[in-house]
Write a protein that holds these residues in place. Structure first.
Motif, PDB file in Angstrom:
ATOM      1  N   PRO A 335      42.718 -64.596   9.094  1.00 31.66           N
ATOM      2  CA  PRO A 335      42.874 -65.594   8.026  1.00 31.66           C
ATOM      3  C   PRO A 335      41.815 -65.417   6.952  1.00 31.66           C
ATOM      4  N   SER A 336      42.203 -65.599   5.722  1.00 29.01           N
ATOM      5  CA  SER A 336      41.279 -65.433   4.602  1.00 29.01           C
ATOM      6  C   SER A 336      40.289 -66.593   4.542  1.00 29.01           C
ATOM      7  N   SER A 337      39.082 -66.305   4.088  1.00 28.00           N
ATOM      8  CA  SER A 337      38.046 -67.334   3.967  1.00 28.00           C
ATOM      9  C   SER A 337      38.377 -68.291   2.825  1.00 28.00           C
ATOM     10  N   LYS A 338      37.794 -69.489   2.887  1.00 25.10           N
ATOM     11  CA  LYS A 338      38.017 -70.490   1.848  1.00 25.10           C
ATOM     12  C   LYS A 338      37.221 -70.142   0.594  1.00 25.10           C
ATOM     13  N   LEU A 339      37.659 -70.696  -0.531  1.00 23.26           N
ATOM     14  CA  LEU A 339      36.988 -70.448  -1.800  1.00 23.26           C
ATOM     15  C   LEU A 339      35.744 -71.298  -1.929  1.00 23.26           C
ATOM     16  N   LEU A 340      34.746 -70.756  -2.617  1.00 17.89           N
ATOM     17  CA  LEU A 340      33.557 -71.530  -2.937  1.00 17.89           C
ATOM     18  C   LEU A 340      33.878 -72.557  -4.017  1.00 17.89           C
ATOM     19  N   PRO A 341      33.149 -73.684  -4.089  1.00 17.19           N
ATOM     20  CA  PRO A 341      33.405 -74.671  -5.159  1.00 17.19           C
ATOM     21  C   PRO A 341      33.199 -74.060  -6.536  1.00 17.19           C
ATOM     22  N   GLN A 342      33.993 -74.541  -7.505  1.00 19.58           N
ATOM     23  CA  GLN A 342      33.880 -74.015  -8.865  1.00 19.58           C
ATOM     24  C   GLN A 342      32.539 -74.330  -9.503  1.00 19.58           C
ATOM     25  N   PHE A 343      31.849 -75.341  -8.982  1.00 19.13           N
ATOM     26  CA  PHE A 343      30.556 -75.711  -9.545  1.00 19.13           C
ATOM     27  C   PHE A 343      29.540 -74.567  -9.400  1.00 19.13           C
ATOM     28  N   THR A 344      29.704 -73.745  -8.389  1.00 22.67           N
ATOM     29  CA  THR A 344      28.755 -72.650  -8.163  1.00 22.67           C
ATOM     30  C   THR A 344      28.853 -71.547  -9.217  1.00 22.67           C
ATOM     31  N   ASN A 345      29.913 -71.585 -10.061  1.00 23.54           N
ATOM     32  CA  ASN A 345      30.025 -70.584 -11.117  1.00 23.54           C
ATOM     33  C   ASN A 345      28.856 -70.633 -12.095  1.00 23.54           C
ATOM     34  N   LEU A 346      28.248 -71.820 -12.238  1.00 20.59           N
ATOM     35  CA  LEU A 346      27.128 -71.956 -13.165  1.00 20.59           C
ATOM     36  C   LEU A 346      25.889 -71.210 -12.702  1.00 20.59           C
ATOM     37  N   PHE A 347      25.803 -70.962 -11.428  1.00 23.61           N
ATOM     38  CA  PHE A 347      24.576 -70.368 -10.900  1.00 23.61           C
ATOM     39  C   PHE A 347      24.771 -68.928 -10.416  1.00 23.61           C
ATOM     40  N   ARG A 348      25.991 -68.406 -10.488  1.00 18.44           N
ATOM     41  CA  ARG A 348      26.245 -67.057  -9.986  1.00 18.44           C
ATOM     42  C   ARG A 348      25.919 -65.960 -10.995  1.00 18.44           C
ATOM     43  N   SER A 349      25.497 -66.333 -12.219  1.00 20.44           N
ATOM     44  CA  SER A 349      25.119 -65.314 -13.201  1.00 20.44           C
ATOM     45  C   SER A 349      23.862 -64.572 -12.777  1.00 20.44           C
ATOM     46  N   PHE A 350      22.929 -65.285 -12.146  1.00 21.12           N
ATOM     47  CA  PHE A 350      21.698 -64.680 -11.667  1.00 21.12           C
ATOM     48  C   PHE A 350      21.569 -64.940 -10.168  1.00 21.12           C
ATOM     49  N   ASP A 351      20.832 -64.058  -9.525  1.00 19.55           N
ATOM     50  CA  ASP A 351      20.561 -64.316  -8.114  1.00 19.55           C
ATOM     51  C   ASP A 351      19.367 -65.253  -7.972  1.00 19.55           C
ATOM     52  N   ILE A 352      19.010 -65.575  -6.758  1.00 19.48           N
ATOM     53  CA  ILE A 352      17.994 -66.587  -6.505  1.00 19.48           C
ATOM     54  C   ILE A 352      16.625 -66.163  -7.028  1.00 19.48           C
ATOM     55  N   TYR A 353      16.348 -64.854  -7.006  1.00 20.51           N
ATOM     56  CA  TYR A 353      15.032 -64.381  -7.460  1.00 20.51           C
ATOM     57  C   TYR A 353      14.882 -64.510  -8.977  1.00 20.51           C
ATOM     58  N   VAL A 354      15.981 -64.272  -9.706  1.00 23.62           N
ATOM     59  CA  VAL A 354      15.919 -64.430 -11.167  1.00 23.62           C
ATOM     60  C   VAL A 354      15.722 -65.894 -11.542  1.00 23.62           C
ATOM     61  N   TRP A 355      16.413 -66.788 -10.844  1.00 22.44           N
ATOM     62  CA  TRP A 355      16.240 -68.213 -11.131  1.00 22.44           C
ATOM     63  C   TRP A 355      14.806 -68.663 -10.845  1.00 22.44           C
ATOM     64  N   ILE A 356      14.221 -68.185  -9.783  1.00 21.77           N
ATOM     65  CA  ILE A 356      12.833 -68.551  -9.466  1.00 21.77           C
ATOM     66  C   ILE A 356      11.887 -68.045 -10.548  1.00 21.77           C
ATOM     67  N   CYS A 357      12.122 -66.806 -11.011  1.00 16.58           N
ATOM     68  CA  CYS A 357      11.281 -66.258 -12.081  1.00 16.58           C
ATOM     69  C   CYS A 357      11.429 -67.058 -13.374  1.00 16.58           C
ATOM     70  N   ILE A 358      12.659 -67.468 -13.703  1.00 14.79           N
ATOM     71  CA  ILE A 358      12.869 -68.247 -14.931  1.00 14.79           C
ATOM     72  C   ILE A 358      12.112 -69.571 -14.867  1.00 14.79           C
ATOM     73  N   ILE A 359      12.184 -70.235 -13.724  1.00 14.87           N
ATOM     74  CA  ILE A 359      11.496 -71.523 -13.586  1.00 14.87           C
ATOM     75  C   ILE A 359       9.983 -71.341 -13.655  1.00 14.87           C
ATOM     76  N   LEU A 360       9.452 -70.317 -12.980  1.00 10.71           N
ATOM     77  CA  LEU A 360       8.009 -70.083 -12.996  1.00 10.71           C
ATOM     78  C   LEU A 360       7.509 -69.713 -14.390  1.00 10.71           C
ATOM     79  N   ILE A 361       8.276 -68.883 -15.090  1.00  9.41           N
ATOM     80  CA  ILE A 361       7.869 -68.506 -16.459  1.00  9.41           C
ATOM     81  C   ILE A 361       7.897 -69.727 -17.374  1.00  9.41           C
ATOM     82  N   PHE A 362       8.922 -70.546 -17.269  1.00 10.24           N
ATOM     83  CA  PHE A 362       9.012 -71.744 -18.116  1.00 10.24           C
ATOM     84  C   PHE A 362       7.819 -72.675 -17.880  1.00 10.24           C
TER      85      PHE A 362
END
Length: 638
Positions: A335-362
């Motif tokens: 059986p195929s896996s379920k889809l992720l919520p559409q809300f996660t599309n906002l955060f899939r542009s960068f991985d977790i390490y890029v987001w951490i770097c953006i927050i630290l730089i800001f």
């Protein structure tokens, strides 16, 4: 002459012992029941016609390069100088021991199957007891295209050419009844003559030129042109490799295309024998066969062009497999896996390490500017901080800055921040536009290790269940939990559960079948399949077709299959069937690379953000009303 004398002496010793022929160290030993004085006269005789016949026979043996040599001759030829000449010529040509046998007093030596062999039969004359003379020619022989028969007639009697040709035709008909095509007859009658036969020609009997000593000329592939003779084919229809096309009146799919190709290249007439019973592939259990395997094993048809796994235990002494024609592994469909919520599309542009770097730089840049403000004017620190927050946020969201700092150091920090935000913001927007149109699901089951950790039960056919369990036990010892969850069901139950789109279990079958079921229209919901094909398969298998045991067409079919693979026809047919399936199901776009408009489901994340922001603003507004009512003076000051 010295060789012939030594061989005569060996013959005499064996004749006294009345023993069978045994190869020893590459030399020839013959059995006979005559005395040595009679054999000694062989050396004294010399017949020119025998010399010419044996010389030509030697040339034929040299061009064939046979690994095994067999010589059969009648008891009455024990004194014949022809036998002496033949055995003398065989000895230097034999790379392996030569087996020489007399008949009918001695039992026929068993011919080793599957090895390129030359079998020479010497007859005293045009005997009428052909069945006895050809007792060593078996109908059930493996890989008949590897056997070459040469029949030598010492003294062809009769003056009538018609009687001679009639006798030759009767002899060749016995070979054709036993499905042997590589046969020539050589004898001397006024001159050296060589004959063969072609069952697909009207004249049947073919006389060959004596001066052309070539293996392809003497033993051509006669099945390459059957001249419209019927070829009995068993082919049952399925939804993957053999699909009927009523409008054209033919069968498409890889197996259907292979059938048409072989019929066309062999210039034969298709005599189709469809199978409509239960479990059409068939199986072999307890010495009995079922399905199309049984039809081919009984000899009711010549070949079955339904692809099946190469399992030698199912074919041994029953049918013969053709050459390998691609792969078709035994795999899983889960059986195929379920889809992720559409809300996660906002955060899939960068991985977790890029987001951490953006927050630290800001935070780092913001604290730096606040520290600069604090050094310049401590009294206006709160107002300056608010302006800093707004300025940096405006840069991040590509908004204009209404007030720019007067100091040079603050402007340098702001300029570097602007360049940084241009790169980050545009990269985020570019990835966001593509991610809004993608449907991302939770991790799929693509390996056997992931399948082992799941709790899915597997249903499959009994023959496949045994293969999976045996292969996992031999190669993957740590899949005990997976082996226990494999359940064998009947043919009807397996297809009933699959057609009901039962996603509570997994399925095990051939990869071509499971890939078709994965993309089947009935299993597509909202442009997405409810099943997923597991890429790591437990049992790898090659695909073959089967012919009846001892078929004379095996070499021709193998040649056609090999050439079709070399030019890429198998891959072309596979891609064609995938495209045809998409067109039939209405899921194929002529310009698949063209841009498509964004629909409401692509923009769900933006509306989620808007709703969450409005709810948060409403909460803050209610809190402000509460503070203004309870602390009016403090609220007015701040």
């Amino acid at each position: 002459m010295v060789k012939c004398s030594l061989m005569t002496f060996s013959f005499a010793i064996i004749l006294l012992l009345h023993s069978k022929i045994q190869p020893c160290g590459g030399e020839l030993f013959l059995a006979s029941d005559n005395d040595g004085s009679a054999l000694s006269r062989i050396v004294e005789e010399h017949l020119p016609n025998n010399k010419a016949l044996v010389t030509h026979l030697t040339k034929i043996m040299e061009c064939l390069h046979a690994r095994n040599l067999y010589l059969y001759f009648h008891d009455s030829l024990a004194h014949s100088p022809l036998i002496c000449e033949i055995t003398s010529s065989l000895h230097p040509l034999a790379a392996f021991p030569v087996i020489v046998t007399q008949y009918p007093n001695f039992k026929t030596v068993h011919v080793k199957e599957g090895i390129r062999s030359l079998i020479i039969t010497v007859m005293p004359n045009m005997t009428i007891n052909l069945e006895e003379d050809l007792i060593h020619v078996k109908k059930r022989m493996h890989s008949k295209f590897k056997y070459y028969f040469i029949v030598v007639i010492e003294q062809p009697c009769g003056d009538s050419e018609t009687d001679l040709r009639l006798w030759l035709k009767n002899l060749f008909e016995i070979f054709w009844q036993r499905k042997h095509l590589n046969v020539v007859i050589i004898f001397w009658k006024l001159q050296l003559r060589i004959y063969t036969y072609n069952p697909f020609l009207p004249q049947f009997l073919v006389q060959l030129a004596v001066d052309n000593v070539n293996a392809d000329y003497l033993f051509p592939d006669k099945a390459v042109n059957m001249r419209g003779h019927p070829l009995k084919v068993s082919l049952f229809v399925d939804d993957v490799r053999a699909i009927t096309r009523p409008k054209r009146g033919d069968i498409c799919g890889i197996d259907g295309f292979v059938t048409s190709l072989v019929i066309d290249r062999m210039n034969a007439t298709l005599d189709l024998h469809p199978f409509t019973g239960r479990d059409p592939y068939g199986d072999m259990a307890n010495g009995t066969t079922t399905g199309t395997l049984r039809i081919v094993a009984k000899g009711s048809v010549d070949v079955s062009f339904n692809a099946r796994f190469l399992i030698y235990s199912d074919f041994r002494n029953t049918v013969e497999p053709t050459g390998i024609y691609g792969r078709d592994d035994l795999c899983f469909l889960v059986p195929s896996s379920k889809l992720l919520p559409q809300f996660t599309n906002l955060f899939r542009s960068f991985d977790i390490y890029v987001w951490i770097c953006i927050i630290l730089i800001f935070l780092t840049v913001l604290l730096s500017v606040i520290w600069i403000k604090w050094i310049e004017n401590k009294k206006e620190l709160r107002t300056s901080n608010r302006l800093c927050y707004l300025s940096f946020l405006r840069c991040h969201f590509n908004q204009t800055i209404t007030k720019v700092s007067r100091t040079l150091r603050e402007r340098l920090v702001l300029v570097s921040w602007i360049f940084y935000t241009i790169v980050i913001t545009n990269a985020y927007l570019a990835h966001l536009a593509s991610n809004l149109m993608l449907k991302i699901s939770y991790p799929q089951i693509d390996t056997l290790d992931a399948f082992e950790e799941s709790n899915l039960n597997v249903i499959t056919l009994p023959k496949y269940a045994n293969l999976i369990a045996r292969n996992l036990n031999e190669t993957h010892a740590h899949y005990n939990n997976l082996i226990k969850r494999i359940n064998a069901v009947t043919f009807e139950q397996f297809y009933r559960e699959l057609n009901k789109s039962n996603t509570s279990v997994a399925y095990a079958h051939k990869s071509s079948f499971l890939k078709h079921e994965e993309q089947k229209k009935e299993h597509i919901v909202r442009d997405r399949s409810i099943y997923h094909f597991v890429t790591q398969c437990p049992v790898p298998f090659f695909v073959v077709y089967i012919v009846k045991y001892g078929s004379p067409y095996l070499a021709t079919i193998n040649t056609i299959l090999q050439r079709s693979q070399d030019v890429g026809l198998a891959q072309h047919w596979e891609q064609y069937m995938i495209m045809r399936q998409k067109i039939k199901q209405g899921r194929f776009q002529k310009h698949s690379h063209a841009p498509i408009p964004l629909r409401i489901n692509h923009m769900q994340a933006a509306f989620y953000i808007l709703v969450i922001g409005l709810l948060f603003a409403l909460t803050v507004f209610i809190y402000e009303l509460y503070v203004a009512k309870k602390f009016p003076i403090w609220f007015l000051i701040n």
